[in-house]
Scaffold this motif. Structure first.
Motif, mmCIF file in Angstrom:
data_model
loop_
_atom_site.group_PDB
_atom_site.id
_atom_site.type_symbol
_atom_site.label_atom_id
_atom_site.label_comp_id
_atom_site.label_asym_id
_atom_site.label_seq_id
_atom_site.Cartn_x
_atom_site.Cartn_y
_atom_site.Cartn_z
ATOM 1 N N CYS A 97 0.343 3.092 3.731
ATOM 2 C CA CYS A 97 0.820 2.554 5.008
ATOM 3 C C CYS A 97 1.896 1.486 4.850
ATOM 4 O O CYS A 97 2.451 1.015 5.827
ATOM 5 N N CYS B 151 -5.109 -0.349 6.134
ATOM 6 C CA CYS B 151 -5.575 1.011 6.414
ATOM 7 C C CYS B 151 -6.900 1.309 5.713
ATOM 8 O O CYS B 151 -7.410 2.420 5.773
ATOM 9 N N CYS C 45 -6.420 -1.737 0.310
ATOM 10 C CA CYS C 45 -5.550 -2.087 1.429
ATOM 11 C C CYS C 45 -6.413 -2.524 2.607
ATOM 12 O O CYS C 45 -7.252 -1.772 3.096
ATOM 13 N N CYS D 126 0.844 -1.191 0.000
ATOM 14 C CA CYS D 126 0.000 0.000 0.000
ATOM 15 C C CYS D 126 0.888 1.253 0.000
ATOM 16 O O CYS D 126 1.813 1.340 0.796
HETATM 17 ZN ZN ZN Z 1 -2.634 0.843 3.599
#
Ligand code: ZN
Lengths: 170, 261
Positions: free
Chosen positions: A128, A153, A150, A125
């Protein structure tokens, strides 16, 4: 113009090209995307070789125009020629490290470095860094991108499709 | 360069196949089963249109005329695409009461993409450099198309009874016309002897082998003989559907050829 002067002129043009962006990912220059294959200067004429990312990319015309508009401003240049080359083939490993960072800032995960065509690839991602992601769509808003989600997050994001020259597998 | 009829005919079949099928695909825009599919399918069509442009551009370099005119102003009988690829998506039009058949879209695109990969792999070894270069680029993008259609094909074939019934009908329909895609047309011998492309037999064998594997994976059997019942597009035989496609396609171009795209 001497050889040294042409060389300096070519360097100047490279600097100018740093300001030409892919209109669909406007944080990354076409240089960092690895789209520029060469710059030649012959007197007042500048020739730029460009590799299309995807064949049907509708942004090519705009990129061509932007290259011309940028270089024509360089003192000593009065003509610009943009040639789309079919060789070598653009692959995602041409994207520079800086280009990869800028893609992330744009919310696009850069392509993996060593990917075997056809194999699944791990896509972290861009927000994050988690690899707990799922592919939502192999195709995205432009030819070169795909859409992911993702699970860490809970953000949707995009990634650049890996593009590598494939062998003659059956 | 002296007119090389075999080369020109081969290029027209490559360009027209992608052009017409991409057009049929674009008629699905907004009508695909879900929004993600709309994104994917239109992206695939855009790629395929790009491939057609590549081949039309080679024809332009060979002195056949401007790429835009080759795609928009040729009479239907001068098109060399396979009839299967020009067939309508279903009843109605994309503007009025489209009763399009998704199973037909999946099967037609899947069958075509498998053949396109075999054809491009052969062109990678072509004696004609512009074909070799184009094929290498096309293959990279095609890989994603193939993954996409193969996923749909396998999932629908192992889904509900209704899905299987519809898929089976679409398979039969495409099978009966697929020879029109696999054939190289009247100039086949010359295309092969000049080293432009592999033989029809070799490509048909590879295509069938791929199909056999896929069908086996979903627990289905290959239908009987491949067919070509509605005409050989490689020699300019077409059905009414092509006229409809071309007149829709060229409407804007004919109104204002100078318009920017
Ligand atoms: Zn993420």
């Amino acid at each position: 113009m001497t050889g040294i002067e042409s060389k300096q002129m070519a360097d100047t043009i490279y600097d100018v090209l740093q300001g030409v962006k892919d209109p669909e990912i406007d944080s990354v220059s076409i240089l960092d995307l690895g789209m520029v294959e060469g710059v030649e200067v012959e007197g007042p004429l500048a020739k730029v070789g460009v590799l299309p990312t995807f064949t049907g990319c509708p942004a090519l015309g705009i990129i061509q125009r932007d290259i011309v508009n940028a270089i024509i401003e360089v003192e000593g240049i009065s003509e610009v020629e943009v040639n789309f080359l079919s060789k070598p083939i653009w692959t995602t490993d041409r994207i520079t490290d800086q280009g990869k960072e800028q893609l992330k800032e744009f919310g696009i995960s850069p392509p993996p470095a060593n990917h075997t065509p056809g194999e699944p690839w791990e896509i972290p991602c861009p927000y994050c860094g988690s690899v707990y992601t799922t592919m939502e769509n192999l195709f995205g808003p432009t030819a070169c991108r795909c859409i992911l989600y993702c699970r860490s997050c809970k953000n949707p994001f995009e990634a650049m499709k890996p593009v590598a020259n494939i062998g003659d597998d059956e | 360069m002296a007119q090389d009829k075999a080369l020109v005919e081969l290029l027209y079949s490559l360009a027209d196949d992608d052009f017409i099928l991409a057009y049929r695909g674009s008629e699905w825009l907004g009508l695909a089963p879900h929004i993600e599919e709309d994104v994917a399918y239109s992206s695939i069509n855009q790629d395929m249109m790009g491939h057609a442009v590549k081949f039309y551009s080679i024809l332009e370099e060979l002195g056949e005329g401007k790429a835009d005119e080759l795609s928009h102003l040729r009479a239907p009988e001068r098109f060399r695409n396979a009839v299967l690829l020009e067939e309508k998506n279903g009843e109605g039009t994309y503007l009025e009461q489209p009763q399009f058949d998704w199973a037909f879209a999946v099967v037609r695109n899947y069958f075509y993409s498998v053949h396109k990969k075999i054809r491009m792999q052969s062109l990678k070894q072509s004696s004609y450099d512009p074909l070799t270069d184009s094929a290498s680029k096309v293959l990279i993008e095609l890989q994603y198309h193939l993954m996409h259609w193969e996923t749909w094909f396998k999932q629908l074939m192992t889904s509900t009874d209704e899905a299987k019934r519809r898929m089976t009908a679409a398979i039969e329909r495409c099978w009966n016309e697929m020879d029109g895609v696999l054939t190289l047309g009247p100039f086949a011998e010359e295309m092969i002897s000049k080293g432009y492309i592999a033989s029809e037999e070799e490509m048909r064998r590879k295509w069938l082998a791929h199909m056999e594997k896929t069908f086996e994976q979903v627990g289905a059997h290959l239908p009987g003989e491949l067919g070509m019942t509605k005409g050989n597009g490689r020699q300019g035989e077409h059905i009414e559907d092509l006229n409809q496609a071309l007149s829709t396609l060229s409407e804007v171009y004919e109104t204002n050829p100078a318009a920017g795209w």
